[in-house]
Design an enzyme around this catalytic site. Structure first.
Site, mmCIF file in Angstrom:
data_model
loop_
_atom_site.group_PDB
_atom_site.id
_atom_site.type_symbol
_atom_site.label_atom_id
_atom_site.label_comp_id
_atom_site.label_asym_id
_atom_site.label_seq_id
_atom_site.Cartn_x
_atom_site.Cartn_y
_atom_site.Cartn_z
ATOM 1 C CB CYS A 41 15.472 -129.297 -39.059
ATOM 2 S SG CYS A 41 14.164 -130.140 -39.921
ATOM 3 N N GLY A 184 18.415 -138.083 -20.178
ATOM 4 C CA GLY A 184 17.367 -137.141 -20.577
ATOM 5 C C GLY A 184 16.008 -137.814 -20.575
ATOM 6 N N GLY A 185 14.964 -137.001 -20.432
ATOM 7 C CA GLY A 185 13.608 -137.554 -20.399
ATOM 8 C C GLY A 185 12.680 -136.822 -21.348
ATOM 9 N N GLY A 275 19.507 -131.497 -23.181
ATOM 10 C CA GLY A 275 19.294 -130.070 -23.425
ATOM 11 C C GLY A 275 20.117 -129.535 -24.585
ATOM 12 N NE ARG A 276 19.735 -128.707 -30.024
ATOM 13 C CZ ARG A 276 20.575 -129.162 -30.974
ATOM 14 N NH1 ARG A 276 21.130 -130.364 -30.855
ATOM 15 N NH2 ARG A 276 20.887 -128.424 -32.023
ATOM 16 C CB ALA A 325 11.610 -128.127 -37.778
ATOM 17 C CG HIS A 448 -15.178 -147.869 -40.581
ATOM 18 N ND1 HIS A 448 -14.796 -148.127 -39.283
ATOM 19 C CD2 HIS A 448 -15.444 -149.076 -41.156
ATOM 20 C CE1 HIS A 448 -14.855 -149.430 -39.066
ATOM 21 N NE2 HIS A 448 -15.239 -150.034 -40.188
HETATM 22 C C1 LIG Z 1 17.893 -135.015 -32.472
HETATM 23 C C2 LIG Z 1 16.878 -133.949 -32.799
HETATM 24 C C3 LIG Z 1 15.648 -134.316 -33.322
HETATM 25 C C4 LIG Z 1 14.696 -133.347 -33.623
HETATM 26 N N1 LIG Z 1 13.503 -133.745 -34.135
HETATM 27 C C5 LIG Z 1 12.560 -132.814 -34.433
HETATM 28 C C6 LIG Z 1 11.316 -133.186 -35.019
HETATM 29 O O1 LIG Z 1 11.057 -134.364 -35.272
HETATM 30 N N2 LIG Z 1 10.429 -132.214 -35.303
HETATM 31 C C7 LIG Z 1 10.680 -130.889 -35.049
HETATM 32 O O2 LIG Z 1 9.835 -130.043 -35.333
HETATM 33 N N3 LIG Z 1 11.861 -130.508 -34.496
HETATM 34 C C8 LIG Z 1 12.795 -131.426 -34.202
HETATM 35 N N4 LIG Z 1 14.003 -131.026 -33.693
HETATM 36 C C9 LIG Z 1 14.231 -129.585 -33.448
HETATM 37 C C10 LIG Z 1 14.566 -128.862 -34.761
HETATM 38 O O3 LIG Z 1 15.686 -129.465 -35.357
HETATM 39 C C11 LIG Z 1 14.839 -127.400 -34.465
HETATM 40 O O4 LIG Z 1 13.723 -126.855 -33.768
HETATM 41 C C12 LIG Z 1 15.045 -126.578 -35.730
HETATM 42 O O5 LIG Z 1 16.103 -127.112 -36.493
HETATM 43 C C13 LIG Z 1 15.339 -125.125 -35.379
HETATM 44 O O6 LIG Z 1 15.473 -124.392 -36.545
HETATM 45 P P1 LIG Z 1 16.317 -123.031 -36.594
HETATM 46 O O7 LIG Z 1 16.217 -122.567 -38.001
HETATM 47 O O8 LIG Z 1 15.891 -122.142 -35.515
HETATM 48 O O9 LIG Z 1 17.818 -123.454 -36.248
HETATM 49 P P2 LIG Z 1 18.793 -124.623 -36.811
HETATM 50 O O10 LIG Z 1 18.039 -125.671 -37.544
HETATM 51 O O11 LIG Z 1 19.577 -125.020 -35.646
HETATM 52 O O12 LIG Z 1 19.669 -123.854 -37.874
HETATM 53 C C14 LIG Z 1 20.583 -122.872 -37.495
HETATM 54 C C15 LIG Z 1 21.678 -122.780 -38.546
HETATM 55 O O13 LIG Z 1 22.462 -121.626 -38.252
HETATM 56 C C16 LIG Z 1 23.805 -121.910 -38.570
HETATM 57 N N5 LIG Z 1 24.666 -120.959 -37.850
HETATM 58 C C17 LIG Z 1 24.844 -120.834 -36.517
HETATM 59 N N6 LIG Z 1 25.698 -119.828 -36.236
HETATM 60 C C18 LIG Z 1 26.081 -119.309 -37.441
HETATM 61 C C19 LIG Z 1 26.959 -118.265 -37.830
HETATM 62 N N7 LIG Z 1 27.622 -117.522 -36.920
HETATM 63 N N8 LIG Z 1 27.131 -118.022 -39.144
HETATM 64 C C20 LIG Z 1 26.458 -118.758 -40.084
HETATM 65 N N9 LIG Z 1 25.626 -119.769 -39.779
HETATM 66 C C21 LIG Z 1 25.425 -120.032 -38.467
HETATM 67 C C22 LIG Z 1 23.971 -123.351 -38.096
HETATM 68 O O14 LIG Z 1 25.077 -123.977 -38.730
HETATM 69 C C23 LIG Z 1 22.644 -123.964 -38.500
HETATM 70 O O15 LIG Z 1 22.717 -124.552 -39.786
HETATM 71 C C24 LIG Z 1 14.988 -131.972 -33.405
HETATM 72 C C25 LIG Z 1 16.235 -131.595 -32.905
HETATM 73 C C26 LIG Z 1 17.177 -132.560 -32.609
HETATM 74 C C27 LIG Z 1 18.520 -132.139 -32.088
#
Ligand SMILES: Cc1cc2nc3c(=O)[nH]c(=O)nc-3n(C[C@H](O)[C@H](O)[C@H](O)COP(=O)(O)OP(=O)(O)OC[C@H]3O[C@@H](n4cnc5c(N)ncnc54)[C@H](O)[C@@H]3O)c2cc1C
Length: 471
Positions: A41, A184-185, A275-276, A325, A448
């Site tokens: 995020c 992507g879409g 995709g992710r 997020a 308004h």
């Molecule tokens: C380009 C883009 C734009 C986005 N825009 C938005 C938005 O505007 N609004 C929104 O709500 N969401 C948005 N998202 C989605 C959002 O970023 C994710 O939903 C959110 O970050 C997920 O949070 P999380 O805590 O599950 O995982 P993440 O934020 O992915 O955090 C996971 C963390 O775990 C760490 N990790 C992984 N494996 C290990 C390990 N073995 N040991 C230690 N650390 C590890 C990683 O390094 C990472 O820092 C966007 C995503 C992308 C790619």
């Protein structure tokens, strides 16, 4: 070996929210992060894209500013390096703040890569604080919030130079190609199309189905029209079949619909944003791996517990998760409450937002979803044609749709397609969460001029056209 009540893997929005919650509930907490605090995020997702988007919208507004007395718009100077420097400053400042916040709250932050060896033991390699870079952490419970990484398009040439994922565009100096093909879409692809077309890149969007195929139909249709108007070449029902290096760029071979022939285009860069993927298999040693779904995401029960007792998961890495997020934070906090012996909320009302121009935001049920689930609803729609605020800001298209239960008149869902939708949707999220009826909603006087005035236009439409009763 250090021992903690809760060990959290990953310091993204899920992990950090969980850590603060656990401290509030009196637990000893350790959070292990292999890259940067803030996760996808803050470092490669929400915050860098929205910073670029803010800059891109400003550029577009100035270019089109003659109605507001601005002249020379088409000739304004634009320095991508300056925008990137600002984006990096925003990210770094927020990251420093989050890191300090965790430490101040008493959370132990370990920089290193976690491998879960058992319910009670996590091995950390590349640890920046311990001797030799390797240590073991003992845990009463483990919460996995390790998120996802970008997925490559599974075609020949996906690993060539100039074929990138969103990480390359958002981290460090970023990229500013003159000609860009986006694959992507969904939300990420379309936000990038808006950013780069506004900044002046020639963008081609290659979409397997249609933009936002899973959202309210009108949102997808309007977005496609607006993208085209902004100069984006939108190729629907089209998939890439091969990437090949050509000069300093890439030739992208594509196939459309049922056509057997292939077409191609040459661009400076390709963004794979289709995709992710989960990295769950890399986080567990083989003996401790919980049940995963067919795509490798972690299966959990209603209490966020995996098939291994004492190991919980939340956020993007969970099977079927809403990959946003705020969903990650909400589910991770709920998991901690359960670990502490409490109860999870019965349901999560999670708004979904897209930061295009105008913005898109939705929460709860759409009319189509209600039909599919045989839920009788009455819908109302307000368009922005007569909204003063939208007109003076030159918003081109827009509507608000409200979906009410036909039986109880409770608001079940809302779709906003207008400027500031990502803020005003908070109102709808509260109404849906609190199960407010049309009559209760109508009681509030709205300001308004404002975008929210159209909420009452939509409500009146549900009454006049749909026959909704409001007391
Ligand atoms: C380009 C883009 C734009 C986005 N825009 C938005 C938005 O505007 N609004 C929104 O709500 N969401 C948005 N998202 C989605 C959002 O970023 C994710 O939903 C959110 O970050 C997920 O949070 P999380 O805590 O599950 O995982 P993440 O934020 O992915 O955090 C996971 C963390 O775990 C760490 N990790 C992984 N494996 C290990 C390990 N073995 N040991 C230690 N650390 C590890 C990683 O390094 C990472 O820092 C966007 C995503 C992308 C790619």
């Amino acid at each position: 070996m250090d021992k903690f009540d809760l060990v959290i893997i990953g310091a993204g929005p899920g992990g950090t929210a969980a850590a603060f919650k656990a401290k509030q509930l009196g637990m000893s907490v350790c959070i292990i992060e292999k890259a940067d605090v803030g996760g996808t995020c803050l470092n490669r997702g929400c915050i860098p894209t929205k910073t670029l988007l803010h800059g891109a919208n400003l550029v577009a507004e100035v270019k089109d500013g003659s109605r507001y007395g601005l002249s020379g718009g088409e000739n304004i100077g634009f320095d991508f390096g300056a925008l990137t420097a600002w984006k990096n400053k925003v990210v770094e400042t927020l990251r420093t703040g989050q890191t300090a916040g965790l430490k101040k709250a008493g959370v132990t932050l370990i920089q290193g890569t976690a491998l879960i060896e058992s319910v009670n033991s996590v091995n950390v390699t590349g640890c920046s604080t311990c001797e030799g870079g390797t240590c073991k952490i003992e845990a009463k419970n483990i919460l996995v919030t390790a998120g996802t990484i970008p997925e490559h398009v599974p075609v020949e040439g996906h690993d060539l130079p100039h074929v990138y994922t969103s990480d390359a565009f958002l981290e460090g100096e970023g990229l500013f190609p003159k000609k860009l093909a986006i694959i992507g879409g969904g939300v990420i692809a379309i936000e990038f199309a808006f950013i780069y077309s506004a900044l002046g890149s020639q963008v081609t969007l290659l979409v397997r189905r249609t933009p936002f195929a899973d959202m309210d139909r009108e949102i997808g249709q309007n977005t496609t029209l607006l993208l085209k108007k902004k100069g984006v070449m939108v190729q629907t029902l089209t998939k890439p079949v091969k990437f090949a290096t050509e000069g300093d760029g890439v030739r992208v071979w594509t196939q459309t619909g049922e056509e057997t022939g292939q077409k191609s285009l040459v661009v400076d860069a390709v963004l794979m944003a289709a995709g992710r993927k989960s990295t769950a298999k890399e986080i567990f040693s083989s003996g401790a791996l919980p049940a995963l779904d067919e795509k490798g995401y972690i299966k959990t029960n209603e209490n966020f517990e995996t098939s291994v007792k004492g190991i919980y998961a939340a956020g993007d890495i969970v099977s079927g998760a809403t990959q946003l997020a705020h969903a990650a934070s909400a589910t991770a906090e709920a998991a901690v409450e359960i670990i502490a012996g409490g109860h999870a909320p019965h349901k999560f009302v999670i708004p979904a937002c897209v930061y295009t121009t105008p913005e898109i935001a939705q929460v709860g049920l759409s009319e189509d979803a209600a039909k599919k689930q045989n839920i009788p609803v009455i819908c109302g729609k307000g368009v922005f044609g007569a909204n003063g605020k939208a007109f003076l800001e030159n918003q081109e298209r827009g509507f608000i749709k409200l979906v009410f239960s036909a039986d109880t008149q409770v608001l079940l869902g809302a779709q906003f397609y207008c400027n500031r939708a990502t803020d005003t949707i908070a109102w709808a999220a509260q109404c849906v969460t609190s199960a407010l009826t049309a009559a209760q909603i109508k009681e509030a006087v709205l300001p308004h001029p404002s975008y929210c005035e159209t909420i009452h236009t939509a409500l009146n439409d549900a009454v006049l056209r749909g026959g909704l009763k409001i007391g």
